[in-house]
Design a protein around this motif. Structure first.
Motif, PDB file in Angstrom:
ATOM      1  N   LEU A  93       4.001   9.040   2.681  1.00  0.00           N
ATOM      2  CA  LEU A  93       5.324   9.646   2.852  1.00  0.00           C
ATOM      3  C   LEU A  93       5.848   9.189   1.523  1.00  0.00           C
ATOM      4  CD1 LEU A  93       6.086   8.383   6.310  1.00  0.00           C
ATOM      5  CD2 LEU A  93       5.534  10.562   5.434  1.00  0.00           C
ATOM      6  N   GLY A  94       5.414   8.446   0.686  1.00  0.00           N
ATOM      7  CA  GLY A  94       6.111   8.103  -0.755  1.00  0.00           C
ATOM      8  C   GLY A  94       7.579   7.535  -0.339  1.00  0.00           C
ATOM      9  N   TRP A  95       7.607   6.777   0.731  1.00  0.00           N
ATOM     10  CA  TRP A  95       8.782   5.978   1.168  1.00  0.00           C
ATOM     11  C   TRP A  95       8.848   4.818   0.251  1.00  0.00           C
ATOM     12  CZ3 TRP A  95       9.525   6.303   6.931  1.00  0.00           C
ATOM     13  CH2 TRP A  95       9.775   7.896   7.276  1.00  0.00           C
ATOM     14  N   LEU A  96       9.949   4.010   0.358  1.00  0.00           N
ATOM     15  CA  LEU A  96      10.064   2.631  -0.594  1.00  0.00           C
ATOM     16  C   LEU A  96       9.944   2.694  -1.669  1.00  0.00           C
ATOM     17  CD1 LEU A  96       8.518   0.509   2.550  1.00  0.00           C
ATOM     18  CD2 LEU A  96      10.808   1.315   2.391  1.00  0.00           C
ATOM     19  N   GLY A  97      10.039   3.579  -2.535  1.00  0.00           N
ATOM     20  CA  GLY A  97      10.130   3.501  -4.053  1.00  0.00           C
ATOM     21  C   GLY A  97       8.544   3.720  -4.535  1.00  0.00           C
ATOM     22  N   LEU A  98       7.687   4.086  -3.565  1.00  0.00           N
ATOM     23  CA  LEU A  98       6.120   4.459  -3.695  1.00  0.00           C
ATOM     24  C   LEU A  98       5.679   5.809  -4.183  1.00  0.00           C
ATOM     25  CD1 LEU A  98       4.508   2.578  -0.984  1.00  0.00           C
ATOM     26  CD2 LEU A  98       4.786   1.665  -3.146  1.00  0.00           C
ATOM     27  N   GLU A  99       5.011   5.978  -5.127  1.00  0.00           N
ATOM     28  CA  GLU A  99       4.644   7.123  -5.401  1.00  0.00           C
ATOM     29  C   GLU A  99       3.769   7.907  -4.411  1.00  0.00           C
ATOM     30  OE1 GLU A  99       1.699   9.399  -8.626  1.00  0.00           O
ATOM     31  OE2 GLU A  99       2.709   7.856  -9.273  1.00  0.00           O
ATOM     32  N   GLN A 100       4.213   9.146  -3.869  1.00  0.00           N
ATOM     33  CA  GLN A 100       3.436   9.733  -2.642  1.00  0.00           C
ATOM     34  C   GLN A 100       1.993  10.103  -2.998  1.00  0.00           C
ATOM     35  OE1 GLN A 100       5.608  13.343  -1.362  1.00  0.00           O
ATOM     36  NE2 GLN A 100       4.429  13.100   0.746  1.00  0.00           N
ATOM     37  N   VAL A 101       1.214   9.639  -2.175  1.00  0.00           N
ATOM     38  CA  VAL A 101      -0.141   9.652  -2.298  1.00  0.00           C
ATOM     39  C   VAL A 101      -0.826  11.028  -1.375  1.00  0.00           C
ATOM     40  CG1 VAL A 101      -2.483   8.772  -2.067  1.00  0.00           C
ATOM     41  CG2 VAL A 101      -0.454   7.577  -2.872  1.00  0.00           C
ATOM     42  N   PRO A 102      -1.601  11.616  -1.536  1.00  0.00           N
ATOM     43  CA  PRO A 102      -1.974  12.933  -0.576  1.00  0.00           C
ATOM     44  C   PRO A 102      -2.876  12.256   0.375  1.00  0.00           C
ATOM     45  CG  PRO A 102      -3.075  13.016  -2.800  1.00  0.00           C
ATOM     46  CD  PRO A 102      -2.118  12.170  -2.966  1.00  0.00           C
ATOM     47  N   PHE A 103      -2.865  12.802   1.575  1.00  0.00           N
ATOM     48  CA  PHE A 103      -3.514  12.254   2.792  1.00  0.00           C
ATOM     49  C   PHE A 103      -4.796  12.633   2.427  1.00  0.00           C
ATOM     50  CE2 PHE A 103      -5.603  13.100   6.977  1.00  0.00           C
ATOM     51  CZ  PHE A 103      -5.685  11.762   7.314  1.00  0.00           C
ATOM     52  N   ARG A 104      -6.063  11.820   2.730  1.00  0.00           N
ATOM     53  CA  ARG A 104      -7.413  11.944   2.716  1.00  0.00           C
ATOM     54  C   ARG A 104      -8.073  11.650   4.217  1.00  0.00           C
ATOM     55  NH1 ARG A 104      -7.816   9.236  -2.276  1.00  0.00           N
ATOM     56  NH2 ARG A 104      -9.409   7.910  -1.376  1.00  0.00           N
ATOM     57  N   PHE A 105      -8.626  12.381   4.874  1.00  0.00           N
ATOM     58  CA  PHE A 105      -9.297  11.761   6.136  1.00  0.00           C
ATOM     59  C   PHE A 105     -10.026  10.595   6.021  1.00  0.00           C
ATOM     60  CE2 PHE A 105     -12.142  12.557   9.759  1.00  0.00           C
ATOM     61  CZ  PHE A 105     -11.263  12.716  10.719  1.00  0.00           C
ATOM     62  N   GLN A 106     -10.607  10.451   4.817  1.00  0.00           N
ATOM     63  CA  GLN A 106     -11.294   8.907   4.915  1.00  0.00           C
ATOM     64  C   GLN A 106     -10.645   7.776   4.938  1.00  0.00           C
ATOM     65  OE1 GLN A 106     -11.476  11.514   2.799  1.00  0.00           O
ATOM     66  NE2 GLN A 106     -13.389  11.734   1.682  1.00  0.00           N
ATOM     67  N   GLN A 107      -9.129   7.986   4.514  1.00  0.00           N
ATOM     68  CA  GLN A 107      -8.156   6.881   4.672  1.00  0.00           C
ATOM     69  C   GLN A 107      -8.009   6.612   6.161  1.00  0.00           C
ATOM     70  OE1 GLN A 107      -5.107   8.888   2.709  1.00  0.00           O
ATOM     71  NE2 GLN A 107      -5.297   7.620   0.902  1.00  0.00           N
ATOM     72  N   LEU A 108      -7.750   7.574   7.078  1.00  0.00           N
ATOM     73  CA  LEU A 108      -7.739   7.639   8.415  1.00  0.00           C
ATOM     74  C   LEU A 108      -9.079   6.898   9.327  1.00  0.00           C
ATOM     75  CD1 LEU A 108      -6.119   8.011  10.988  1.00  0.00           C
ATOM     76  CD2 LEU A 108      -6.824  10.096  11.235  1.00  0.00           C
TER      77      LEU A 108
END
Length: 155
Positions: free
Chosen positions: A112-127
């Motif tokens: 989501l790029g919340w809390l001051g983080l750079e938004q990272v695109p979703f990858r199925f491997q993460q899930l």
């Protein structure tokens, strides 16, 4: 990279050891006193080590968003909840759930790029990675239950 891996492994071992120590302090003095004691000693140690390594620059606080200052309050919740979780679930089960939740929420904040983080695109491997860890916890817990049932039948 190797230094980062080593430091991450060291942090994991220290967190595990700290939570066990915290739960032992909690057994003696209670949850809130243990939290105050643990975080108070951490504050003193951080100040002394910070002064040793950073000197007067320790207090050069750049413009920071207001909500970042509440990190210590969040730490109170972390220590208290973890001590209570260990008391009710045991260290291995509680810490494995905490680490999985930590990974899952870190992924969530990144996506989501919340809390001051750079938004990272979703990858199925993460899930899949998070689900594999959750599956491991289920197998761990189910295996322990089966062993207890077998040992109670032997008695």
């Amino acid at each position: 990279m190797m230094q980062g891996l080593f430091l991450a492994l060291l942090a994991g071992s220290l967190v595990s050891m700290q939570t066990i120590f915290n739960s032992k302090v909690n057994q003696r003095v209670g949850s809130w006193a243990a939290t105050a004691f643990v975080l108070g000693l951490g504050c003193v140690a951080s100040l002394l080590i910070g002064l040793l390594f950073e000197g007067k620059h320790l207090f050069d606080l750049q413009k920071m968003k207001l909500w970042y200052w509440f990190s210590g309050v969040i730490g109170v919740g972390v220590v208290t909840c973890l001590m209570q979780g260990i008391k009710r679930l045991g260290p291995t089960y509680a810490i494995s759930i905490v680490l999985t939740a930590q990974l899952g929420f870190a992924l969530f904040w990144d996506l989501l790029g919340w809390l001051g983080l750079e938004q990272v695109p979703f990858r199925f491997q993460q899930l899949i990675g998070v689900l594999v860890i959750i599956g491991g916890i289920v197998v761990f817990k189910a295996g322990g239950r089966r062993e207890r049932q077998q040992s109670s039948k032997l008695m």
